[in-house]
Write a protein that holds these residues in place. Sequence first.
Motif, PDB file in Angstrom:
ATOM      1  N   GLN A 183       0.839  -1.194   0.000  1.00  0.00           N
ATOM      2  CA  GLN A 183       0.000   0.000   0.000  1.00  0.00           C
ATOM      3  C   GLN A 183       0.868   1.234   0.000  1.00  0.00           C
ATOM      4  O   GLN A 183       2.033   1.169   0.384  1.00  0.00           O
TER       5      GLN A 183
ATOM      6  N   LEU B 222      -3.965  -5.456   5.072  1.00  0.00           N
ATOM      7  CA  LEU B 222      -4.724  -5.432   3.820  1.00  0.00           C
ATOM      8  C   LEU B 222      -6.081  -6.097   4.066  1.00  0.00           C
ATOM      9  O   LEU B 222      -6.154  -7.294   4.345  1.00  0.00           O
TER      10      LEU B 222
ATOM     11  N   GLN C 216      -7.334  -1.443  -1.562  1.00  0.00           N
ATOM     12  CA  GLN C 216      -6.205  -0.770  -0.905  1.00  0.00           C
ATOM     13  C   GLN C 216      -4.892  -0.937  -1.664  1.00  0.00           C
ATOM     14  O   GLN C 216      -3.916  -0.250  -1.382  1.00  0.00           O
ATOM     15  N   LEU C 217      -4.843  -1.868  -2.590  1.00  0.00           N
ATOM     16  CA  LEU C 217      -3.598  -2.133  -3.334  1.00  0.00           C
ATOM     17  C   LEU C 217      -3.227  -0.925  -4.205  1.00  0.00           C
ATOM     18  O   LEU C 217      -4.090  -0.126  -4.572  1.00  0.00           O
ATOM     19  N   PRO C 218      -1.943  -0.792  -4.537  1.00  0.00           N
ATOM     20  CA  PRO C 218      -1.508   0.397  -5.303  1.00  0.00           C
ATOM     21  C   PRO C 218      -1.820   0.294  -6.797  1.00  0.00           C
ATOM     22  O   PRO C 218      -0.916   0.277  -7.635  1.00  0.00           O
TER      23      PRO C 218
ATOM     24  N   ARG D 154       2.153   4.549   1.436  1.00  0.00           N
ATOM     25  CA  ARG D 154       2.256   5.312   2.682  1.00  0.00           C
ATOM     26  C   ARG D 154       3.385   6.319   2.499  1.00  0.00           C
ATOM     27  O   ARG D 154       4.525   5.927   2.219  1.00  0.00           O
TER      28      ARG D 154
END
Lengths: 371, 280
Positions: free
Chosen positions: A28, A39, A44-46, A30
Amino acid sequence: MPYFLAYEQINELLAALSALGYRCLGPQVREGAIIFDDLKDADQLPWGLRDAQKPGYYRLEKSEETEAFAWANGPQAIKPLLFKPKESLWRVQKNAEGKYLFQETLPEHQPIALIGARACDLAAMQVQDKTLLTGQYTDAHYAWHRQHLLIVAVNCSYSSQNCFCVSTQTGPKATSGYDLALTEIEDGFVVEIGSEKGEALIHALACESATKKALEKAALRTQHAANMQSKRMPKNNSRALRDILMNNLNHPRWEEVAERCLSCGNCTSVCPTCFCHHQTETPTAQNDGSVHAREWDSCFTQGHSYIHGQVIRDTTEKRYKQWLTHKLGTWWDQFDTSGCVGCGRCITWCPVGIDLTEEMAAISGESNEKK
Amino acid sequence: MKKNKHPIDTPVNMNVVARREESSDIFTLTLAFSDRPEFSYDFQPGQFNMLYLFGVGEVPISILEHGKNDTQYAHIIRRVGRVTQGLSLLKVGDCVGLRGPFGRGWPLEAAKGKDVLIVTGGLGCAPSVSIIHFILKHRADYGRLMILQGVKHSSDLIFKKQYAAWASCPNVQVALAADVSLPNWPGHTGLITELLDQVHLNTANTIVMMCGPGAMMRATAERLSTLKVPEEAIYLSLERNMECAMGHCGHCQFGGYFICKEGPVFNYLEVKALLTQKGF
């Protein structure tokens, strides 16, 4: 036999892992970097993000692909989960007679499922296994975390400018050490099974077998990542570097690199195989007990080589030489492997962009450019 | 090891059963497994323990010898850092923690039947005292014992009485050297390597054990080589910061070795290349 996991099934995979008691961690964004964090949902994954990496440079950019794993790596590997930045080893309690009762403090937490480890990260883990699990003494803490970790690796389909895992033969495709290995193609992933745990998971998800076409696409993806690499470690990171380094301890390059090196230790923090740590002691406020812990240390600090009143490596030149000769050289004597897995993190996260492949090229006389 | 229960990962409680002042900053602590005699272990001279001072931390200390019985272990300690400073304040009856024994000790088997030359330099070299005591205890197993001690300044010599006591033992020769000496210095004024010519070595039948500064050991080894002592007959004890004693913390990594695990005693050939390399 490889399977296919559709994007829509990522949440099913997370749910299945949670049902088995795992805490799921995945990549993710940040503070401008991709790291591993809790997760809960595939959202939420990039998605659609890619890392641009150069010596001393890391930026996330929008990628043309709208994929979840279009990036190479972030500052962490698996290391912080297994060899924790700080961990208590034992505690001691003073009893009424003044005697000490010592007790080992083994970790107690939920098992972890890590999604998105790279081939170089797995290779690094296997190097740390040699350091901490084989030989005369086994590290009980590392062993505990290792037993309580499930790994869903994701093969790379992109390499950054600092990646050189082709030359170190540690990527871009994971070959061992994972429970499941994914390769992202359109709409989902080709899934390879690496363990019984992984197999049970895939069966529970009722995944279909991957088609021949999907397998071909996956193979092209990893081939593409390999072809993208422009950097290499001289002598392909082989044992030959050991003698080259140890026979060149007075090479003028050491002095030259020491003028650039800030001795900050960033390289050792992001290196997925560095294992140095120092011990710390924290007594209770009542002074009836104390906790003995360990904390990551770096050979770039003054204190690392301190011994009764003197510092053995009192200059940056000595410290850089220590790091490189160990990592690429005498690591072979100790662990029958190089300490470098070609992840490029030490190059990216070095504030002045020192590139160990370039240093090695200067000392060995062999180019670090991959043709 | 007679038992495999000795504490490795986590310390066990030890009681201080004796302490003796050796000099203004050197003292001997004898520790016993008072409550847990099953933890007691055999050790080789040259091995070390990690001693733990409550609330402060651990420090590696060479094991000198057994105390009154084989559940007791004596350690010679120099007061130099926080932990050793604290250990120096302990009294009989106080407690410490202990893990050990660790590392590889002196080559007792290889030395059997041979003359033993001990060369030490610097301030009080505990690993050498352990082997001297061992040889004196098993006198018949070894030939001539020669002890050479070098110091920078003659006033640095500690254990003066100790040297005299050793010199009076059968078939033992003691020689002292000081780079700089005051009047009435009984030893040689000059380098310790110059003493090597005075002891008349039986070069084919001598094992050498050294401990002290790297440069001194290197110079001694080179002089011994010219005197035709084979390099493989030379052993030395190295010292580095050791925090975990299990080859995991990285502080004592020395080229391809962890001194805590593969050492602290090495054959000269194993470490020759790096011995005087600055920064290793």
